[in-house]
Design a protein around this motif. Structure first.
Motif, PDB file in Angstrom:
ATOM      1  N   PHE A  48       0.830  -1.202   0.000  1.00  0.00           N
ATOM      2  CA  PHE A  48       0.000   0.000   0.000  1.00  0.00           C
ATOM      3  C   PHE A  48       0.868   1.256   0.000  1.00  0.00           C
ATOM      4  N   ARG A  49       1.900   1.260   0.848  1.00  0.00           N
ATOM      5  CA  ARG A  49       2.764   2.442   0.952  1.00  0.00           C
ATOM      6  C   ARG A  49       3.486   2.712  -0.363  1.00  0.00           C
ATOM      7  N   MET A  84       4.260   5.704  -5.568  1.00  0.00           N
ATOM      8  CA  MET A  84       4.423   5.719  -7.019  1.00  0.00           C
ATOM      9  C   MET A  84       3.322   6.541  -7.697  1.00  0.00           C
ATOM     10  N   ILE A  85       2.090   6.456  -7.187  1.00  0.00           N
ATOM     11  CA  ILE A  85       0.992   7.257  -7.760  1.00  0.00           C
ATOM     12  C   ILE A  85       1.250   8.740  -7.528  1.00  0.00           C
ATOM     13  N   ALA A  86       1.739   9.077  -6.330  1.00  0.00           N
ATOM     14  CA  ALA A  86       2.049  10.480  -6.037  1.00  0.00           C
ATOM     15  C   ALA A  86       3.205  10.972  -6.904  1.00  0.00           C
ATOM     16  N   THR A 115      -2.577  16.291 -12.180  1.00  0.00           N
ATOM     17  CA  THR A 115      -1.284  16.302 -11.499  1.00  0.00           C
ATOM     18  C   THR A 115      -0.231  15.437 -12.179  1.00  0.00           C
ATOM     19  N   GLY A 116      -0.616  14.664 -13.210  1.00  0.00           N
ATOM     20  CA  GLY A 116       0.373  13.793 -13.823  1.00  0.00           C
ATOM     21  C   GLY A 116      -0.143  12.971 -14.976  1.00  0.00           C
ATOM     22  N   LYS A 165       7.355  20.370 -11.893  1.00  0.00           N
ATOM     23  CA  LYS A 165       8.472  21.196 -11.434  1.00  0.00           C
ATOM     24  C   LYS A 165       8.594  21.145  -9.913  1.00  0.00           C
ATOM     25  N   GLU A 166       7.444  21.198  -9.230  1.00  0.00           N
ATOM     26  CA  GLU A 166       7.452  21.132  -7.769  1.00  0.00           C
ATOM     27  C   GLU A 166       7.964  19.784  -7.288  1.00  0.00           C
ATOM     28  N   LYS A 167       7.536  18.724  -7.965  1.00  0.00           N
ATOM     29  CA  LYS A 167       7.975  17.376  -7.570  1.00  0.00           C
ATOM     30  C   LYS A 167       9.481  17.220  -7.758  1.00  0.00           C
TER      31      LYS A 167
END
Length: 216
Positions: A56-57, A62-64, A73-74, A131-133
């Motif tokens: 789960f973690r 990976m989704i984030a 967002t992606g 860019k933030e990521k």
């Protein structure tokens, strides 16, 4: 049974879906808002031998990391952020019955259509998000896309290895149906020879044992 995380890849090697599961979940079409690729080499396991909590973690991470199309967002087709049990896609309680979810699915499908231009405000939002990521992540995004390519290649290699192992085991099964002549004695099968002599298959064949088609 151990858990794992997996990804569905596009032709360019970028992921379009991230999931978590066990058993044959990575090839299962049910309970997802997208379908697995026809090319099985485009389905890869990211991490294996995990507990459910660890899976789960990693799914959430990976989704984030790659972000979702539905919220701008992606690049992923995922609707949920991961880390929760898969929703039930039938009846009145289905998440797809909710207007806000249906709107997200519709928006994601429009963005994913080839030749369809992405709205300028969505494009800017996606750009700013990446860019933030990258600012907060010491590793460039190319690090992850290259790793996904390596995983895909390893997945293909593993399949070839499994195929060779399967063919070898079939050959052994065929040989085990033959009689075995060892040390002047005839045995109905290799299994019988191993049981009665106490020696391994390798030892029996190394010391002159041989298979014969028929008992004379």
């Amino acid at each position: 049974m151990e858990y794992y995380t997996y990804a569905y890849l596009r032709e360019d090697g970028t992921p379009y879906y991230i999931g978590k599961g066990k058993g044959n979940r990575w090839t299962d079409k049910n309970g997802k808002n997208c379908i697995p690729p026809n090319d099985k080499s485009k389905i890869i396991k990211l991490k294996q031998n995990l507990t459910e909590e660890e899976a789960f973690r990693h799914e959430i991470y990976m989704i984030a990391l790659f972000g979702k199309k539905c919220d701008g967002t992606g690049i992923l087709m995922n609707i949920a952020d991961g880390g929760n049990a898969p929703p039930i896609y039938y009846g009145e309680d289905s998440p797809t019955k909710r207007p806000e979810v249906r709107a997200k699915i519709g928006a994601a499908n429009k963005i994913s259509l080839k030749g369809r231009k992405v709205a300028e405000e969505v494009r800017k939002k996606q750009s700013n998000t990446w860019k933030e990521k990258l600012k907060n992540n010491p590793r460039p995004i190319s690090y992850y896309t290259e790793n996904l390519k390596k995983m895909a290649e390893r997945n293909r290699t593993d399949k070839e290895k499994h195929k060779r192992h399967s063919e070898m085991m079939k050959g052994r099964a065929s040989a085990n149906r033959k009689s075995v002549l060892y040390d002047g004695k005839l045995y109905m099968s290799m299994t019988e020879a191993i049981k009665k002599t106490g020696f391994s298959r390798y030892f029996i064949l190394k010391k002159g044992g041989k298979f014969i088609d028929k008992i004379n």
